[in-house]
Design a protein around this motif. Structure first.
Motif, PDB file in Angstrom:
ATOM      1  N   THR A  60       0.832  -1.208   0.000  1.00  0.00           N
ATOM      2  CA  THR A  60       0.000   0.000   0.000  1.00  0.00           C
ATOM      3  C   THR A  60       0.866   1.258   0.000  1.00  0.00           C
ATOM      4  OG1 THR A  60      -0.178  -0.111   2.409  1.00  0.00           O
ATOM      5  CG2 THR A  60      -1.946  -1.128   1.135  1.00  0.00           C
ATOM      6  N   THR A  61       1.934   1.216   0.780  1.00  0.00           N
ATOM      7  CA  THR A  61       2.838   2.370   0.822  1.00  0.00           C
ATOM      8  C   THR A  61       3.546   2.531  -0.511  1.00  0.00           C
ATOM      9  OG1 THR A  61       3.181   1.922   3.174  1.00  0.00           O
ATOM     10  CG2 THR A  61       4.713   3.442   2.126  1.00  0.00           C
ATOM     11  N   ARG A  62       3.974   1.422  -1.112  1.00  0.00           N
ATOM     12  CA  ARG A  62       4.613   1.486  -2.438  1.00  0.00           C
ATOM     13  C   ARG A  62       3.664   2.081  -3.459  1.00  0.00           C
ATOM     14  NH1 ARG A  62       6.715  -4.311  -3.679  1.00  0.00           N
ATOM     15  NH2 ARG A  62       5.307  -4.834  -2.003  1.00  0.00           N
ATOM     16  N   HIS A  63       2.391   1.686  -3.384  1.00  0.00           N
ATOM     17  CA  HIS A  63       1.398   2.214  -4.334  1.00  0.00           C
ATOM     18  C   HIS A  63       1.196   3.716  -4.134  1.00  0.00           C
ATOM     19  CE1 HIS A  63      -2.009   2.318  -6.987  1.00  0.00           C
ATOM     20  NE2 HIS A  63      -2.744   2.850  -6.024  1.00  0.00           N
ATOM     21  N   LYS A  64       1.120   4.154  -2.875  1.00  0.00           N
ATOM     22  CA  LYS A  64       0.960   5.581  -2.594  1.00  0.00           C
ATOM     23  C   LYS A  64       2.156   6.372  -3.113  1.00  0.00           C
ATOM     24  CE  LYS A  64      -1.894   5.166   1.546  1.00  0.00           C
ATOM     25  NZ  LYS A  64      -1.943   5.339   3.008  1.00  0.00           N
ATOM     26  N   SER A  66       4.336   5.515  -5.502  1.00  0.00           N
ATOM     27  CA  SER A  66       4.390   5.528  -6.974  1.00  0.00           C
ATOM     28  C   SER A  66       3.307   6.426  -7.560  1.00  0.00           C
ATOM     29  CB  SER A  66       4.275   4.112  -7.528  1.00  0.00           C
ATOM     30  OG  SER A  66       2.972   3.608  -7.339  1.00  0.00           O
ATOM     31  N   THR A  67       2.133   6.474  -6.925  1.00  0.00           N
ATOM     32  CA  THR A  67       1.058   7.350  -7.401  1.00  0.00           C
ATOM     33  C   THR A  67       1.455   8.815  -7.258  1.00  0.00           C
ATOM     34  OG1 THR A  67      -0.572   5.701  -6.727  1.00  0.00           O
ATOM     35  CG2 THR A  67      -1.382   7.926  -7.116  1.00  0.00           C
ATOM     36  N   ARG A  68       2.028   9.166  -6.125  1.00  0.00           N
ATOM     37  CA  ARG A  68       2.447  10.552  -5.919  1.00  0.00           C
ATOM     38  C   ARG A  68       3.551  10.948  -6.892  1.00  0.00           C
ATOM     39  NH1 ARG A  68       2.406  11.261   0.676  1.00  0.00           N
ATOM     40  NH2 ARG A  68       0.146  11.111   0.876  1.00  0.00           N
ATOM     41  N   SER A  70       4.128   9.626  -9.876  1.00  0.00           N
ATOM     42  CA  SER A  70       3.571   9.733 -11.231  1.00  0.00           C
ATOM     43  C   SER A  70       2.698  10.975 -11.375  1.00  0.00           C
ATOM     44  CB  SER A  70       2.788   8.478 -11.598  1.00  0.00           C
ATOM     45  OG  SER A  70       1.661   8.347 -10.767  1.00  0.00           O
ATOM     46  N   ASN A  71       1.945  11.346 -10.335  1.00  0.00           N
ATOM     47  CA  ASN A  71       1.149  12.575 -10.382  1.00  0.00           C
ATOM     48  C   ASN A  71       2.044  13.806 -10.473  1.00  0.00           C
ATOM     49  OD1 ASN A  71      -1.229  11.143 -10.269  1.00  0.00           O
ATOM     50  ND2 ASN A  71      -1.541  11.466  -8.077  1.00  0.00           N
ATOM     51  N   THR A  72       3.121  13.817  -9.700  1.00  0.00           N
ATOM     52  CA  THR A  72       4.051  14.951  -9.741  1.00  0.00           C
ATOM     53  C   THR A  72       4.724  15.053 -11.104  1.00  0.00           C
ATOM     54  OG1 THR A  72       4.460  14.665  -7.372  1.00  0.00           O
ATOM     55  CG2 THR A  72       6.044  15.994  -8.595  1.00  0.00           C
TER      56      THR A  72
END
Length: 149
Positions: A60-64, A66-68, A70-72
């Motif tokens: 879950t932390t890895r997903h958060k 990677s999402t941040r 990729s959004n940045t």
């Protein structure tokens, strides 16, 4: 996910292990950890060590993370594209509108300067050229006529 189990060895055939001691107590350690082969494996690269740390971070932390990231990255990409388009519009407009305007203003300034120069030359020639008529504000001198005329 990694599952950790405690395995008790009944055979102590491997005497190189620092944890295998003659005493059966787990709390007393007569062998220091510095005697364990703490040399870094020269064959293992930094990237491989970093990749091995992936298992430590929960999914879950890895997903958060990677999402941040990729959004940045997406934000900076779209902002860069927008700024590039604005710079393109401004420079193209300046070249298509500003450059001809600047050239025409420069030509107009040259024409005005030439007209002023021509007027100054005409006024200078009028002042230097002898005129047949005397200026109106000076009294006329009467010529001296020799006697007998």
């Amino acid at each position: 996910m990694v599952k950790v189990e405690i395995v008790e060895e009944k055979d102590q055939q491997d005497s190189r292990s620092p944890y295998a001691s003659s005493s059966s107590s787990r709390t007393s350690s007569s062998v220091s950890l510095s005697s364990v082969g703490s040399e870094i494996d020269r064959e293992e690269s930094f990237y491989e060590r970093l990749a091995a740390l992936v298992d430590i971070v929960p999914p879950t932390t890895r997903h958060k993370i990677s999402t941040r990231i990729s959004n940045t990255a997406g934000f900076f990409k779209s902002t860069g594209k927008l700024v590039g388009n604005l710079v393109w519009i401004v420079t193209t407009s300046a070249l298509l509108i500003g450059l001809p305007l600047a050239l025409s203003l420069e030509d107009e300034a040259k024409i005005v300067a030439q007209e002023k120069e021509m007027l100054a030359q005409q006024q200078g020639q009028q002042m230097l050229a002898p005129s047949m008529y005397p200026p109106p504000n000076q009294p006329q001198q009467k010529g001296v006529v020799p006697p007998g005329f």
